[in-house]
Design a protein around this motif. Structure first.
Motif, PDB file in Angstrom:
ATOM      1  N   ARG A  47      23.494 127.993 -67.026  1.00 37.22           N
ATOM      2  CA  ARG A  47      22.058 127.756 -66.851  1.00 37.22           C
ATOM      3  C   ARG A  47      21.807 126.418 -66.148  1.00 37.22           C
ATOM      4  N   SER A  79      25.999 123.944 -68.018  1.00 37.80           N
ATOM      5  CA  SER A  79      24.641 123.598 -67.603  1.00 37.80           C
ATOM      6  C   SER A  79      24.617 122.290 -66.825  1.00 37.80           C
ATOM      7  N   SER A 126      21.164 132.086 -66.057  1.00 35.09           N
ATOM      8  CA  SER A 126      19.719 131.882 -66.004  1.00 35.09           C
ATOM      9  C   SER A 126      19.383 130.565 -65.317  1.00 35.09           C
ATOM     10  N   GLU A 127      18.086 130.350 -65.106  1.00 31.19           N
ATOM     11  CA  GLU A 127      17.514 129.079 -64.656  1.00 31.19           C
ATOM     12  C   GLU A 127      18.164 128.548 -63.373  1.00 31.19           C
TER      13      GLU A 127
END
Length: 549
Positions: free
Chosen positions: A267, A244, A292-293
């Motif tokens: 993410r 991340s 994701s994101e």
């Protein structure tokens, strides 16, 4: 002949002096505590520690090695000498990391435990909920770890780290300083952070470690880009490997299984761009690899199987490139995508998944390019395209041996373009359309022509659908196209082994265009096109009797 290189007298003197000055300091034979021995050591020295429990926290010195006594025989969990030589942080009694590394230092073969508070009840609570209620802000925040490497190129090898109030091993980069620690062959479990946390620009090599049942990820990344290779991560509360906050690690040849969330999770931000290659992700509670994101990873040549959701799952505006992976026997899709994402899928092999090979869930503004994938023998559909998607499919093999569902389903509110695909199998349709389909230069091969009973159409256009068919080859389906209350434009297609008519159009929503098509048949009653059960005008279509060939 072996030639010894010449060494100048001054350099030779320095080398000999270094060798002569390197010392071995022993605990507890020469020094009662680890820290006392480290404080007495000079650069190049080794502190050798006999088996026992040492209740202290230590700070290493530059170019000093701290090593447990013994050989490298394997014990139950790690090396025997690591299991027998314990650094106990005293829970709340001490301050600082269990072991703080230094430039050029080596830590080799210890158990580090009880640094801060390990809370078993909290661990169990969040394990049961798959980490849904964890404070995510905690990830990447500084804390008191079992082993800390802050801005140091050092070696952390053969250690066992557990029951730490934060991450087991914390690796932190320092702005303006290039450092590349080696973290190798450690076992990190039941820690209240990650097993291994890599943060703030770290460019470590994280190799051959085992990380299990940690409170966050087995190996976690926040704004760091290490090499992560040949690790095993399982049973962690979040991902096996978590990536991340603008991290771009290379993640290769790891095994991530039975984690409570994804095997590998990516993410947080379009600058989160890892390379995820040649990993095995299986039996995880969510996806094998989850994105994701806004994250933009390259996911290549991985094997994702028997995961509870998708083999590879994409959601919340992510933009991955998914290339040459094999996804099979997953509970949902081989590759599953939520609306609002933009994906590229090239050369993947997706088979025996319990729903779809490739799934596009309902949403808004989803886009995907799907090229040269082999999508075969999935339980329901090869490809399912729900509302909100625009998908281009080029050069794919989409097939299923048997079963009633369509091979491809295109729902209302979606647009799909099919070019140069092979669509093979049985069921009610090759493509069942409620949205818009443009099909050009595809080969539709039916494997079980069904003259009566449930539908058996190469393309089945439902009410409100739009179907444009040009230059396709259709063999072994009852009709090349059956459309009811839809829009049809069919030109320059060829058909063989059909029943009664190539195109059947009922209650067209607009004037259908059916022209320049060619069909070969042995039946004198067959037609190119029936509109409301009546033969259509010729429009340059050509019906060839097989005895005329």
């Amino acid at each position: 002949m072996f030639i010894v290189p010449r060494v100048g007298p001054l350099l030779l003197f320095v080398l000999l002096a270094q060798l002569a000055s390197a010392a071995e300091l022993r605990v507890p034979e020469n020094y009662v505590t680890l820290q006392a021995a480290i404080d007495a050591a000079a650069a190049g020295d080794t502190v050798v520690v006999e088996p026992g429990t040492y209740t202290e926290r230590v700070v290493l010195k530059a170019n000093v090695t701290l090593r447990s006594e013994g050989d490298d025989l394997q014990g139950k969990l790690g090396l025997k000498r690591a299991e027998a030589t314990i650094i106990d942080g005293g829970k709340e009694q001490g301050s600082g990391a269990g072991v703080e590394m230094a430039e050029g230092a080596t830590l080799d073969g210890f158990t580090i435990r009880n640094v801060g508070i390990y809370d078993d009840n909290e661990w169990k609570t969040h394990h049961a909920s798959q980490g849904d209620n964890q404070l995510y802000e905690h990830i990447g925040a500084p804390g008191v770890v079992g082993i800390a490497a802050v801005g140091a190129t050092c070696e952390i090898r053969n250690n066992i780290v557990y029951h730490i109030g934060d991450s087991g091993i914390g690796i932190v980069g320092v702005e303006g300083k290039m450092c590349s620690p080696l973290v190798e062959n450690n076992v990190c479990y039941r820690n209240m952070g990650a097993g291994i946390g890599s943060m703030n620009g770290s460019r470590a090599t994280i190799r051959g470690n085992t990380c299990f049942e940690n409170f966050y990820a087995g190996i976690g990344h926040s704004s760091a880009s290490p090499l992560v290779v040949n690790n095993v991560c399982y049973g962690n509360v979040r991902a096996g490997i978590g990536i991340s906050d603008d991290s771009s690690p290379e993640v290769r040849r790891n095994k991530c299984y039975r984690n409570r969330r994804a095997g590998i999770g990516v993410r947080t931000g379009s600058d989160t761009r890892p390379l995820i290659e040649d990993n095995d992700c299986y039996e995880n509670e969510m996806a094998g690899i989850g994105v994701s994101e806004n994250a933009a990873p390259t996911i290549r040549k991985n094997r994702c199987y028997r995961n509870k959701l998708a083999g590879i799952g994409v959601r919340t505006r992510a933009t991955p490139r998914i290339i040459e992976n094999e996804c099979f026997e997953n509970e949902e899709s081989g590759i599953g995508q939520m609306g609002g994402t933009e994906t590229v899928l090239i050369g993947n092999y997706l088979h025996q998944n319990n729903r779809s090979g490739i799934g596009f869930a309902s949403g808004k503004d989803g886009k995907s390019h799907v090229e040269n994938n082999r999508v075969i023998d999935n339980a329901l559909v090869a490809v399912g395209i729900n509302p909100g998607w625009t998908v281009d499919l080029v050069g794919n093999e989409l097939s299923r041996k048997d079963g009633l569902p369509p091979i491809v389903m295109v729902f209302a509110g979606s647009v799909a373009t099919f070019k140069q695909n092979v669509i093979r199998g049985g069921g009610v349709a090759g493509i069942r359309v409620a949205g818009t389909v443009v099909a050009a230069n595809n080969r539709f091969h039916g494997t079980a022509l069904r003259k009566v009973g449930p539908p058996n159409f190469a393309i089945w256009g439902l009410k409100g659908s739009t179907v444009v068919m040009t230059d396709n080859e259709v063999t072994g389906w009852r009709h090349a196209l059956h459309s009811a209350e839809g829009h049809v434009n069919a030109r320059r297609n060829s058909a063989r082994k059909f029943h009664r008519a190539v195109f059947v159009i009922e209650k067209p929503a607009s004037e259908p265009i059916v022209s320049e098509n060619e069909a070969t048949t042995a039946s004198p009653s067959d037609q190119i096109c029936l509109i409301d059960n009546k033969p259509s005008r010729e429009d340059a279509n050509k019906l060839i009797r097989s005895d005329q060939r």
